[in-house]
Write a protein that holds these residues in place. Sequence first.
Motif, PDB file in Angstrom:
ATOM      1  N   GLY A  18       0.788  -1.168   0.029  1.00  0.00           N
ATOM      2  CA  GLY A  18       0.012   0.174   0.223  1.00  0.00           C
ATOM      3  C   GLY A  18       0.889   1.338  -0.017  1.00  0.00           C
ATOM      4  O   GLY A  18       0.424   2.234   0.430  1.00  0.00           O
ATOM      5  N   GLY A  19       2.100   1.152  -0.562  1.00  0.00           N
ATOM      6  CA  GLY A  19       2.752   2.172  -0.520  1.00  0.00           C
ATOM      7  C   GLY A  19       3.387   2.769   0.833  1.00  0.00           C
ATOM      8  O   GLY A  19       4.237   3.859   0.949  1.00  0.00           O
ATOM      9  N   GLY A 181      -2.554  -3.370  -4.944  1.00  0.00           N
ATOM     10  CA  GLY A 181      -2.256  -4.668  -4.569  1.00  0.00           C
ATOM     11  C   GLY A 181      -1.854  -5.189  -3.346  1.00  0.00           C
ATOM     12  O   GLY A 181      -1.175  -4.372  -2.569  1.00  0.00           O
ATOM     13  N   THR A 182      -1.967  -6.316  -2.996  1.00  0.00           N
ATOM     14  CA  THR A 182      -1.624  -7.013  -1.451  1.00  0.00           C
ATOM     15  C   THR A 182      -1.022  -8.305  -1.775  1.00  0.00           C
ATOM     16  O   THR A 182      -1.436  -9.254  -2.733  1.00  0.00           O
ATOM     17  N   PRO A 183      -0.079  -8.711  -0.801  1.00  0.00           N
ATOM     18  CA  PRO A 183       0.318 -10.233  -0.755  1.00  0.00           C
ATOM     19  C   PRO A 183      -0.513 -10.987   0.099  1.00  0.00           C
ATOM     20  O   PRO A 183      -0.120 -12.148   0.427  1.00  0.00           O
ATOM     21  N   GLU A 193      -0.723  -8.042  -7.870  1.00  0.00           N
ATOM     22  CA  GLU A 193       0.281  -7.231  -8.244  1.00  0.00           C
ATOM     23  C   GLU A 193       0.655  -5.997  -7.378  1.00  0.00           C
ATOM     24  O   GLU A 193      -0.327  -5.497  -6.853  1.00  0.00           O
ATOM     25  N   ASN A 194       1.885  -5.718  -7.218  1.00  0.00           N
ATOM     26  CA  ASN A 194       2.092  -4.523  -6.413  1.00  0.00           C
ATOM     27  C   ASN A 194       1.792  -3.307  -7.303  1.00  0.00           C
ATOM     28  O   ASN A 194       3.039  -2.606  -7.718  1.00  0.00           O
ATOM     29  N   VAL A 195       0.811  -2.920  -7.594  1.00  0.00           N
ATOM     30  CA  VAL A 195       0.372  -1.952  -8.513  1.00  0.00           C
ATOM     31  C   VAL A 195      -0.832  -1.122  -7.923  1.00  0.00           C
ATOM     32  O   VAL A 195      -1.592  -1.808  -6.988  1.00  0.00           O
ATOM     33  N   SER A 196      -1.329   0.042  -8.197  1.00  0.00           N
ATOM     34  CA  SER A 196      -2.540   0.669  -7.768  1.00  0.00           C
ATOM     35  C   SER A 196      -3.183   1.373  -8.732  1.00  0.00           C
ATOM     36  O   SER A 196      -2.669   1.490  -9.698  1.00  0.00           O
ATOM     37  N   ALA A 197      -4.504   1.607  -8.545  1.00  0.00           N
ATOM     38  CA  ALA A 197      -5.356   2.477  -9.270  1.00  0.00           C
ATOM     39  C   ALA A 197      -6.436   3.352  -8.703  1.00  0.00           C
ATOM     40  O   ALA A 197      -6.767   2.602  -7.728  1.00  0.00           O
TER      41      ALA A 197
END
Lengths: 271, 105
Positions: A18-19, A181-183, A193-197
Amino acid sequence: MPELAAEVERLNLIIAIGGMPVRVNTTDPAFLDILQDRYSGFLGSAERAEIEFDVDVTVPVYPVPDIGVRVTQRLGRWSLQAGDFLAEWEPASRTGRIRQTANPYSIDAVLRIVHTLVLAQQGGFLAHSASAIRNGKAFLFAGVSGAGKTTISRLAPPDVTLLTDEISYVRKQDSGYIAYGTPFTGELAKLGENVSAPLAALYLLAQGSENRIDPIPPGEAARSLLANLLFFAEDEELVQSMFHSAFEFVSRVPVSRLTFVPDSRVWELIG
Amino acid sequence: MSRLYVARNPRVAARSLDGEMMIMSGRDSTLFTLNKTATILWQSADGTTPLDEIVEHRICQEFEVEPAEALHDAETLARELASHEIIQISEEPIPQPNPAAGESR
């Protein structure tokens, strides 16, 4: 004169979900390997972590006592306790300590709890929901176990980026919300995936005989969201924050019921 | 006969959304959705207005119900809400530390 004790090497890595970079310090190389494997794709290299945990890796004691999870705060210091870990975290100093055995599950629970505490103060949350990005927009698919989070994740076409099939990460930002994205995985056992939108919609999942999207009243939207939020703390102030955050969320993000049959055509309705 | 006073518990979170009043206990995160009568009771529970006046001026105005029956039902409801720590009840006026506390946003 020879040194009586060898210096213990201090190892660390950054887990960025989450950054929010969290530095984990340990002296146990095997535990570090476990973390590198568990959080592959979410390892960062930030110079300055937002939170720093020292982990004391202990010897297993069996049976693990089943005492549930207790999260309490006293004098600005959080105490996190379960049968398999004991942790403390002080937000003011951004530091904490975890006592656990060399396993990935205990620190995973600690990270989830700490993220919920941080997000609760910022209008965000973790929710029992799958989430995915399509055409630059994020979508949440919430529901209890068996509602179809894993199914809809498994049915996602190739142009969809899966953020998680189990626990979604939502951060409030300016006038909207961002999904990360979370693990944290469910039955799919596949890291997001470790991305966001930017978040475009929340769908409450229901399985049925046809694919359709129906609006739901705001009260039901708020109740359903609250029922799906992850929250552990016995803290009246934070409970109130979470409550109001849920209402803020449903006033800004469209919430609908997504009824679907378990085949990929449901994705024709999304995005 | 003693009068009953009711006051919103400032330690719960409350919101009214599309006519529905929802309340969450800060103690154990239990969520309550109030019906119309309970919503009126909650909104009127200022700690200084006796329950019989709330019944007479708010509940009987809203519903076609006999005042004595309405008061009996309201007392039962108030005690139930108090058992969940949503409101406080007392035979004396209840001072409110912060008049805005507990009100829905």
